[in-house]
Design a protein around this motif. Structure first.
Motif, PDB file in Angstrom:
ATOM      1  N   MET A 185       0.847  -1.194   0.000  1.00  0.00           N
ATOM      2  CA  MET A 185       0.000   0.000   0.000  1.00  0.00           C
ATOM      3  C   MET A 185       0.877   1.237   0.000  1.00  0.00           C
ATOM      4  O   MET A 185       1.936   1.261   0.635  1.00  0.00           O
ATOM      5  CB  MET A 185      -0.902   0.024   1.244  1.00  0.00           C
ATOM      6  N   ASN A 186       0.422   2.260  -0.711  1.00  0.00           N
ATOM      7  CA  ASN A 186       1.092   3.547  -0.720  1.00  0.00           C
ATOM      8  C   ASN A 186       0.332   4.475   0.228  1.00  0.00           C
ATOM      9  O   ASN A 186      -0.743   4.977  -0.102  1.00  0.00           O
ATOM     10  CB  ASN A 186       1.129   4.128  -2.138  1.00  0.00           C
ATOM     11  N   ILE A 187       0.902   4.688   1.415  1.00  0.00           N
ATOM     12  CA  ILE A 187       0.246   5.486   2.447  1.00  0.00           C
ATOM     13  C   ILE A 187       1.075   6.742   2.681  1.00  0.00           C
ATOM     14  O   ILE A 187       2.258   6.654   3.023  1.00  0.00           O
ATOM     15  CB  ILE A 187       0.104   4.677   3.749  1.00  0.00           C
ATOM     16  N   HIS A 188       0.456   7.886   2.450  1.00  0.00           N
ATOM     17  CA  HIS A 188       1.159   9.166   2.572  1.00  0.00           C
ATOM     18  C   HIS A 188       2.437   9.148   1.727  1.00  0.00           C
ATOM     19  O   HIS A 188       3.511   9.563   2.185  1.00  0.00           O
ATOM     20  CB  HIS A 188       1.469   9.497   4.034  1.00  0.00           C
ATOM     21  N   ASP A 189       2.305   8.633   0.502  1.00  0.00           N
ATOM     22  CA  ASP A 189       3.410   8.603  -0.467  1.00  0.00           C
ATOM     23  C   ASP A 189       4.577   7.719  -0.028  1.00  0.00           C
ATOM     24  O   ASP A 189       5.700   7.882  -0.502  1.00  0.00           O
ATOM     25  CB  ASP A 189       3.929  10.021  -0.758  1.00  0.00           C
ATOM     26  N   VAL A 190       4.322   6.813   0.874  1.00  0.00           N
ATOM     27  CA  VAL A 190       5.339   5.848   1.292  1.00  0.00           C
ATOM     28  C   VAL A 190       4.812   4.443   1.005  1.00  0.00           C
ATOM     29  O   VAL A 190       3.797   4.028   1.574  1.00  0.00           O
ATOM     30  CB  VAL A 190       5.677   5.989   2.790  1.00  0.00           C
ATOM     31  N   GLU A 191       5.514   3.712   0.126  1.00  0.00           N
ATOM     32  CA  GLU A 191       5.127   2.337  -0.132  1.00  0.00           C
ATOM     33  C   GLU A 191       5.555   1.460   1.035  1.00  0.00           C
ATOM     34  O   GLU A 191       6.692   1.531   1.489  1.00  0.00           O
ATOM     35  CB  GLU A 191       5.755   1.828  -1.435  1.00  0.00           C
ATOM     36  N   GLN A 192       4.614   0.653   1.521  1.00  0.00           N
ATOM     37  CA  GLN A 192       4.894  -0.206   2.666  1.00  0.00           C
ATOM     38  C   GLN A 192       4.169  -1.535   2.514  1.00  0.00           C
ATOM     39  O   GLN A 192       3.161  -1.643   1.798  1.00  0.00           O
ATOM     40  CB  GLN A 192       4.518   0.486   3.974  1.00  0.00           C
ATOM     41  N   LEU A 193       4.719  -2.530   3.175  1.00  0.00           N
ATOM     42  CA  LEU A 193       4.189  -3.882   3.114  1.00  0.00           C
ATOM     43  C   LEU A 193       3.153  -4.051   4.222  1.00  0.00           C
ATOM     44  O   LEU A 193       3.446  -3.824   5.390  1.00  0.00           O
ATOM     45  CB  LEU A 193       5.343  -4.870   3.297  1.00  0.00           C
ATOM     46  N   ILE A 194       1.948  -4.430   3.838  1.00  0.00           N
ATOM     47  CA  ILE A 194       0.851  -4.560   4.793  1.00  0.00           C
ATOM     48  C   ILE A 194       0.447  -6.030   4.898  1.00  0.00           C
ATOM     49  O   ILE A 194       0.250  -6.698   3.887  1.00  0.00           O
ATOM     50  CB  ILE A 194      -0.360  -3.715   4.363  1.00  0.00           C
ATOM     51  N   LEU A 220      -8.479   2.946   1.527  1.00  0.00           N
ATOM     52  CA  LEU A 220      -9.516   3.791   0.942  1.00  0.00           C
ATOM     53  C   LEU A 220      -8.896   4.855   0.048  1.00  0.00           C
ATOM     54  O   LEU A 220      -7.675   5.071   0.028  1.00  0.00           O
ATOM     55  CB  LEU A 220     -10.359   4.420   2.049  1.00  0.00           C
ATOM     56  N   ASP A 221      -9.741   5.540  -0.689  1.00  0.00           N
ATOM     57  CA  ASP A 221      -9.269   6.454  -1.735  1.00  0.00           C
ATOM     58  C   ASP A 221      -8.429   7.605  -1.198  1.00  0.00           C
ATOM     59  O   ASP A 221      -7.607   8.166  -1.931  1.00  0.00           O
ATOM     60  CB  ASP A 221     -10.465   7.010  -2.514  1.00  0.00           C
ATOM     61  N   ASP A 222      -8.625   7.983   0.068  1.00  0.00           N
ATOM     62  CA  ASP A 222      -7.867   9.114   0.591  1.00  0.00           C
ATOM     63  C   ASP A 222      -6.409   8.758   0.890  1.00  0.00           C
ATOM     64  O   ASP A 222      -5.592   9.630   1.188  1.00  0.00           O
ATOM     65  CB  ASP A 222      -8.531   9.692   1.837  1.00  0.00           C
ATOM     66  N   GLY A 223      -6.068   7.480   0.841  1.00  0.00           N
ATOM     67  CA  GLY A 223      -4.681   7.067   0.974  1.00  0.00           C
ATOM     68  C   GLY A 223      -4.171   6.906   2.377  1.00  0.00           C
ATOM     69  O   GLY A 223      -2.975   6.631   2.569  1.00  0.00           O
ATOM     70  N   HIS A 224      -5.034   7.018   3.404  1.00  0.00           N
ATOM     71  CA  HIS A 224      -4.543   6.814   4.770  1.00  0.00           C
ATOM     72  C   HIS A 224      -5.548   6.140   5.689  1.00  0.00           C
ATOM     73  O   HIS A 224      -5.229   5.827   6.835  1.00  0.00           O
ATOM     74  CB  HIS A 224      -4.083   8.137   5.396  1.00  0.00           C
ATOM     75  N   HIS A 225      -6.773   5.900   5.221  1.00  0.00           N
ATOM     76  CA  HIS A 225      -7.728   5.104   5.988  1.00  0.00           C
ATOM     77  C   HIS A 225      -7.709   3.673   5.453  1.00  0.00           C
ATOM     78  O   HIS A 225      -7.729   3.460   4.240  1.00  0.00           O
ATOM     79  CB  HIS A 225      -9.144   5.676   5.884  1.00  0.00           C
ATOM     80  N   ILE A 226      -7.698   2.686   6.358  1.00  0.00           N
ATOM     81  CA  ILE A 226      -7.657   1.278   5.962  1.00  0.00           C
ATOM     82  C   ILE A 226      -8.836   0.560   6.597  1.00  0.00           C
ATOM     83  O   ILE A 226      -9.093   0.686   7.805  1.00  0.00           O
ATOM     84  CB  ILE A 226      -6.342   0.603   6.390  1.00  0.00           C
ATOM     85  N   PHE A 227      -9.536  -0.200   5.773  1.00  0.00           N
ATOM     86  CA  PHE A 227     -10.681  -1.006   6.230  1.00  0.00           C
ATOM     87  C   PHE A 227     -10.215  -2.433   6.494  1.00  0.00           C
ATOM     88  O   PHE A 227      -9.516  -3.031   5.675  1.00  0.00           O
ATOM     89  CB  PHE A 227     -11.784  -1.001   5.162  1.00  0.00           C
ATOM     90  N   ILE A 228     -10.613  -2.989   7.642  1.00  0.00           N
ATOM     91  CA  ILE A 228     -10.316  -4.381   7.970  1.00  0.00           C
ATOM     92  C   ILE A 228     -11.584  -5.060   8.469  1.00  0.00           C
ATOM     93  O   ILE A 228     -12.502  -4.405   8.981  1.00  0.00           O
ATOM     94  CB  ILE A 228      -9.205  -4.508   9.030  1.00  0.00           C
ATOM     95  N   SER A 229     -11.637  -6.377   8.323  1.00  0.00           N
ATOM     96  CA  SER A 229     -12.842  -7.104   8.694  1.00  0.00           C
ATOM     97  C   SER A 229     -12.493  -8.543   9.043  1.00  0.00           C
ATOM     98  O   SER A 229     -11.601  -9.142   8.433  1.00  0.00           O
ATOM     99  CB  SER A 229     -13.855  -7.073   7.540  1.00  0.00           C
ATOM    100  N   ALA A 230     -13.212  -9.093  10.026  1.00  0.00           N
ATOM    101  CA  ALA A 230     -13.014 -10.483  10.423  1.00  0.00           C
ATOM    102  C   ALA A 230     -14.301 -11.003  11.052  1.00  0.00           C
ATOM    103  O   ALA A 230     -15.211 -10.244  11.382  1.00  0.00           O
ATOM    104  CB  ALA A 230     -11.854 -10.625  11.404  1.00  0.00           C
TER     105      ALA A 230
END
Length: 570
Positions: free
Chosen positions: A358-367, A404-414
Motif C-alpha cells: 500500500m502507498n500510504i502518505h506517499d510511502v510504499e509499505q508492506l501490509i 480507501l481512496d484518501d490514501g490513509h484510511h484502511i478497512f479491515i474485517s473479520a
C-alpha cells in the motif's frame, strides 16, 4: 333368614378384598416418574423448544456457526437421552428393547461405516461423503519427461496472475461481460476433476496454474485454458489435514516473469519455470525457522515485488514476514518476530490473509493482516513501521485489508465476534539538528462495530466509495468512513467476490455463480447459474481472465465463457 342375609359377618370386607386380590383386579403399582412416558415427552418438548429458539431467534455475534453447533449439541443430547431412557429406564420389556435397539444399532454402525469423510461448510454444517461415491479421476502427467519449452513470457491486462488478480484486490480488467445468463447461457468450455484443497487459479496466456492435494503429495498443476488438459505437474511430499477445514493446500500460486511461486500448506516455498514446471529452487520455511504451522495451514499467497518475493510463515507474536531472493530463494530479510519462537511460546500467529503493498502518505509499505492484527513493514528491511491490534480467539484474520481512496484510511474485517473497523494512519516527519528527517507513524481507530460486515473467509470489494462484502454469508454494503449500513440482503454462504465490467461476481458456497450490481441504494442481482453442482463447500476463489471465469472446489474445476461478444474463431 332375611335378618341373616341383611347383616354380613364381621369378616366380609376382608373376604371381599381377598376376592378382588385373587381375581387380579387390583390396580397396577404406580410407575416412577422417570420410567413413565412423561419423561421422554418432557425431554422432547424442552429440547425441541430449545432447537426452535436457536434456529429462529438466536442471533449470536459469532454467526450461524454457533447456532448450528448448539443445534447439533442439543439434537445429539436429545437422541442420547431417549436412547438411554428406552434401553435402561423405560417400562418396556427387555425383549421389546432388544428387538428395537439391536436393529437400530446395526443400522447406525452400517451407516457410520459407509461414510468416507465428513466435511464442514463455513457455518459448521456437516456434509457426508459416502464410500460408494466415485472418487475424482485426476489427469496424470505425461509418461515422458517434459521437454524444455521455448516461449516468450507475456502478460496482458486481462490476465489473472495471482490471488484475486494482479493487485490482490479483486478489481479486474475485463472485456464486456454477458449480464443475462437466462437469455444467453454462458458456454461451458470444459470441466475436469482436481485434487483436494482450496487454492484459486492463476491464469496467464493459455496456462492455468493451481495447487492440489494428490494422495500424500501436494501438486502444482498447469492446465491448458482452452481444453482443460493437464500440461505439466510438479509434486512434492506434503499432506496437510485439519478436521474442520479439511485436506489440501490453501494458497494460490503467483505467476511473474516466466516463473511460478508457490506457498504450500505445510511451509514449502517453491519457484518453478512457468513453461515446464521445472524446479528453480525450493525450501521449507517452517523447518528452516523451526516454527510450528498454524491451525488451518499456511494460507498466505506469495507476493512478488521487483527484487524480492514475500512469504508469510508467521511467528509466535506476529511480525513474521520473509523476503526471499526470487532467483535463488535465499533470505533477504526476515521480520523480527521470526526469531522469537521458544519452547514456552509455541503458537504461530501469521493469520490467513496475504501480504500486499500500500502507498500510504506517499510511502510504499508492506501490509499484512496477521493473527495479531494489522501490521505495516518496511519494504527493504522488514522492520515494523506500525501495528494495530485486531485479534480474535481463533487467530483468524483472512480478509484482505483495503486502503480507501484518501490514501490513509484502511478497512479491515473479520469474523469470530470481531466485525469491521477503519483505522487512520498518519505520518509525522521530524528533522533533527543534523538535518536528517525521521518519519514516525501513528494509527488510530476511526470506528469499530462488531456486528458490521463480519468477513469470515471472504475479502470485500471496494468500489466507488462503498464496501461490498459477505456478513456471515449475507451480502452487505456499507459506507466505509462511517460504518453506516446501506443494505443487507442475499444469502451466498462464505463465498468469494471479484469485480469486473461494472459488476461483482459472487462465487457462492453452494456452487452457484451470481452477478451483482454494486449499487449503494439497494441490492440488485442481475443473473445467476449453477457452475459447481453437488457442492456444499466452494471455498476456492474464482479466477476471471479475458472474460473466461474459472471455478473450482475441492473436487472439480470448470471454465465458462462470460464474454458479451465472443470473438470469431473461438
Amino acid at each position: 333368614m332375611n335378618e341373616t342375609s341383611d347383616n354380613p359377618t364381621p369378616n366380609s370386607s376382608s373376604s371381599t378384598a381377598k376376592l378382588h386380590s385373587d381375581s387380579g383386579t387390583n390396580p397396577p403399582p404406580k410407575l416412577r416418574w422417570y420410567r413413565s412416558s412423561k419423561f421422554p415427552i418432557f425431554a422432547i418438548v424442552v429440547l425441541g423448544l430449545g432447537l426452535l429458539w436457536a434456529q429462529l431467534f438466536f442471533d449470536p455475534i459469532q454467526g450461524d456457526a454457533l447456532v448450528n453447533l448448539i443445534s447439533f449439541a442439543m439434537s445429539a443430547l436429545l437422541g442420547m437421552i431417549l436412547a438411554f431412557w428406552f434401553t435402561f429406564l423405560s417400562f418396556y420389556s427387555r425383549r421389546t428393547v432388544l428387538t428395537i435397539m439391536i436393529p437400530l444399532l446395526l443400522i447406525s454402525v452400517g451407516w457410520a461405516a459407509s461414510i468416507r469423510s465428513v466435511e464442514f461448510d463455513g457455518d459448521m454444517k456437516a456434509n457426508f461423503v459416502y464410500r460408494w461415491e466415485p472418487p475424482p479421476v485426476l489427469q496424470q502427467a505425461q509418461a515422458s519427461p517434459v521437454q524444455e519449452a521455448v516461449g516468450i513470457y507475456e502478460e496482458s491486462p486481462t490476465d489473472f496472475p495471482a490471488y484475486r488478480g494482479r493487485n490482490f484486490d479483486g478489481i479486474l480488467v475485463s472485456p464486456p461481460l454477458n449480464k443475462d445468463w437466462q437469455a444467453k447461457p454462458p458456454q461451458e468450455l470444459w470441466r475436469t476433476d482436481v485434487g483436494e484443497g482450496y487454492a484459486s487459479m492463476s491464469v496467464v496466456g493459455n496456462s492455468l496454474i493451481t495447487l492440489e492435494q494428490r494422495e500424500n503429495q501436494e501438486a502444482v498443476t498447469c492446465y491448458d485454458t482452452t481444453t482443460g488438459q493437464l500440461k505439466w505437474i510438479h509434486s512434492y511430499p506434503a499432506r496437510f489435514y485439519e478436521a474442520m477445514g479439511g485436506l489440501g493446500p490453501r494458497t494460490t500460486p503467483t505467476i511473474s516473469e516466466g516463473r511460478v511461486y508457490v506457498a504450500g500448506a505445510a511451509g514449502d516455498a517453491i519457484c518453478l519455470d512457468f513453461f515446464t514446471g521445472k524446479v528453480i529452487w525450493s525450501r521449507n520455511l517452517l523447518q528452516d525457522l523451526n516454527i510450528p504451522n498454524v491451525i488451518w495451514g499456511q494460507s498466505s499467497s506469495p507476493l512478488v515485488l521487483e527484487d524480492k518475493v514475500i512469504f508469510n510463515p508467521g511467528a509466535p507474536d506476529g511480525d513474521g514476514l520473509m523476503a526471499l531472493d526470487p532467483d535463488t530463494g535465499k533470505t533477504i530479510w526476515q521480520a523480527a518476530g521470526l526469531s522469537k519462537y521458544t519452547e514456552e511460546n509455541k503458537s504461530n500467529h501469521c493469520g490467513y490473509s496475504s501480504p500486499i503493498v500500500m502507498n500510504i502518505h506517499d510511502v510504499e509499505q508492506l501490509i499484512i493482516f496477521e493473527g495479531k492484527g494489522l501490521r505495516s513493514c518496511d519494504l527493504e528491511t522488514g522492520e515494523t513501521l506500525w501495528h494495530y491490534p485486531f485479534e480474535n480467539g481463533a487467530d483468524v484474520n483472512s480478509a484482505q485489508p483495503v486502503l480507501l481512496d484518501d490514501g490513509h484510511h484502511i478497512f479491515i474485517s473479520a469474523s469470530y465476534a470481531m466485525g469491521s473497523a477503519v483505522v487512520d494512519v498518519q505520518k509525522t516527519t521530524e528533522t533533527n539538528a543534523e538535518g536528517v528527517e525521521k518519519i514516525s507513524w501513528t494509527v488510530e481507530k476511526v470506528w469499530h462495530e462488531e456486528r458490521t460486515l463480519r468477513s469470515k473467509f471472504t475479502s470485500v470489494i471496494y468500489r466507488d466509495g462503498y464496501i461490498y462484502g459477505l456478513d456471515e454469508g449475507i451480502m452487505m454494503c456499507i459506507e466505509p468512513l462511517t460504518g453506516k449500513k446501506q443494505w443487507k440482503a442475499g444469502r451466498f454462504g462464505h463465498g468469494q467476490l471479484v469485480y469486473a465490467d461494472g459488476c461483482i461476481l459472487v462465487m457462492a458456497e453452494d456452487g452457484n455463480l451470481h452477478m451483482i450490481e454494486p449499487n449503494p441504494t439497494e441490492f440488485r442481482e442481475l443473473t445467476s447459474m449453477m457452475v459447481l453442482p453437488n457442492s456444499s463447500k466452494v471455498w476456492n476463489p474464482q479466477a476471471l481472465a479475458d472474460g473466461i471465469v474459472y471455478v473450482r472446489d475441492h473436487r472439480q474445476m470448470a471454465a465458462f465463457d462470460l464474454r458479451r461478444v465472443i470473438p470469431e474463431g473461438n
